[in-house]
Design a protein around this motif. Structure first.
Motif, PDB file in Angstrom:
ATOM      1  N   SER A  39       1.353 -68.348  88.995  1.00 20.57           N
ATOM      2  CA  SER A  39       1.136 -69.542  89.516  1.00 20.57           C
ATOM      3  C   SER A  39       0.563 -70.105  88.777  1.00 20.57           C
ATOM      4  O   SER A  39       0.719 -71.511  89.297  1.00 20.57           O
ATOM      5  CB  SER A  39       1.363 -69.453  91.196  1.00 20.57           C
ATOM      6  OG  SER A  39       1.206 -68.303  91.476  1.00 20.57           O
ATOM      7  N   ASN A  40       0.008 -70.339  88.299  1.00 22.98           N
ATOM      8  CA  ASN A  40      -1.492 -70.726  87.587  1.00 22.98           C
ATOM      9  C   ASN A  40      -0.974 -71.525  86.322  1.00 22.98           C
ATOM     10  O   ASN A  40      -1.696 -72.266  85.921  1.00 22.98           O
ATOM     11  CB  ASN A  40      -2.796 -70.333  88.029  1.00 22.98           C
ATOM     12  CG  ASN A  40      -3.657 -70.677  89.279  1.00 22.98           C
ATOM     13  OD1 ASN A  40      -2.819 -71.034  90.056  1.00 22.98           O
ATOM     14  ND2 ASN A  40      -4.089 -69.293  89.073  1.00 22.98           N
TER      15      ASN A  40
ATOM     16  N   LYS B 246       0.303 -73.264  83.394  1.00 25.65           N
ATOM     17  CA  LYS B 246       0.914 -74.122  82.834  1.00 25.65           C
ATOM     18  C   LYS B 246       0.754 -74.523  81.109  1.00 25.65           C
ATOM     19  O   LYS B 246       0.182 -74.879  80.296  1.00 25.65           O
ATOM     20  CB  LYS B 246      -0.935 -75.263  83.285  1.00 25.65           C
ATOM     21  CG  LYS B 246      -1.134 -76.015  84.268  1.00 25.65           C
ATOM     22  CD  LYS B 246      -0.123 -76.500  85.369  1.00 25.65           C
ATOM     23  CE  LYS B 246      -0.593 -75.861  86.776  1.00 25.65           C
ATOM     24  NZ  LYS B 246      -0.663 -75.621  88.099  1.00 25.65           N
TER      25      LYS B 246
ATOM     26  N   GLU C 184      -1.054 -65.146  90.984  1.00 28.96           N
ATOM     27  CA  GLU C 184      -2.206 -66.006  90.480  1.00 28.96           C
ATOM     28  C   GLU C 184      -1.556 -66.324  88.812  1.00 28.96           C
ATOM     29  O   GLU C 184      -2.099 -67.601  89.530  1.00 28.96           O
ATOM     30  CB  GLU C 184      -3.387 -65.321  90.515  1.00 28.96           C
ATOM     31  CG  GLU C 184      -3.617 -65.284  91.679  1.00 28.96           C
ATOM     32  CD  GLU C 184      -5.445 -64.728  92.303  1.00 28.96           C
ATOM     33  OE1 GLU C 184      -5.983 -64.886  90.867  1.00 28.96           O
ATOM     34  OE2 GLU C 184      -5.873 -64.536  93.104  1.00 28.96           O
ATOM     35  N   ASN C 185      -1.623 -65.617  87.551  1.00 32.10           N
ATOM     36  CA  ASN C 185      -1.267 -66.142  86.353  1.00 32.10           C
ATOM     37  C   ASN C 185      -0.211 -66.908  86.073  1.00 32.10           C
ATOM     38  O   ASN C 185      -0.167 -68.213  85.700  1.00 32.10           O
ATOM     39  CB  ASN C 185      -1.484 -65.074  85.731  1.00 32.10           C
ATOM     40  CG  ASN C 185      -3.316 -64.227  86.092  1.00 32.10           C
ATOM     41  OD1 ASN C 185      -4.100 -65.183  85.653  1.00 32.10           O
ATOM     42  ND2 ASN C 185      -3.323 -63.256  84.898  1.00 32.10           N
TER      43      ASN C 185
END
Length: 165
Positions: free
Chosen positions: A160-161, A163, A157-158
């Motif tokens: 893919s998220n 930015k 998750e980290n």
């Protein structure tokens, strides 16, 4: 994804049909570093997760799939060089204790300037260590394995998220 019951726990089982599917599980950034193990046979049936080290030992690869994910995901960890005397450490994923040769910093590149580091088992044998410890203690490994899966899911998750600023 299928589930299978072994002597200890319900576990995640998934299959990777082709080499191309395995490569596609990784981010483009990690695909550039990817060195597949020799003599890998497909379809690859995976119990919980699949991991391997490339020959130099610099990169350790992890392929993982949660039941609610459409496809498996992969990441390339870079081993942080250890300098100095060997010391003990505790894996943040499975809570196994070992020397700095067994437990250490593995980092994931997020961008050209940013990487995240994890203090975990260098060989990523966390599930095996959880099962061994539970068997020796006469305990059920279900909860620690579920926690391991949550920690791995959080890692992805980290990634893919993330930015960049």
């Amino acid at each position: 994804m299928q589930s299978q019951i072994n002597n200890f726990t319900k576990e995640n089982i998934f299959s990777i049909e082709t080499e191309e599917e395995l490569i596609q599980a990784f981010r483009l950034r990690d695909q550039k570093k990817l060195i597949l193990p020799e003599r890998l046979q497909f379809p690859l049936n995976v119990r919980s997760y699949f991991t391997w080290k490339e020959p130099s030992g610099v990169y350790t690869y992890l392929v993982f799939k949660m039941p609610n994910w459409d496809l498996p995901r992969g990441v390339a960890f870079k081993r942080t060089a250890h300098s100095g005397e060997s010391v003990g450490g505790l894996c943040n994923w499975c809570h196994a204790y070992g020397s700095s040769e067994e437990i250490g910093f593995l980092s994931v590149t997020m961008s050209a300037q940013v990487s995240n580091s994890y203090i975990i088992c260098q060989d990523l044998r966390c599930i095996e260590k959880i099962e061994e410890a539970a068997m020796l203690a006469g305990k059920d490994p279900e909860k620690p394995i579920a926690e391991l899966y949550r920690r791995m899911e959080k890692l992805f998750e980290n990634i893919s998220n993330y930015k960049p600023d």
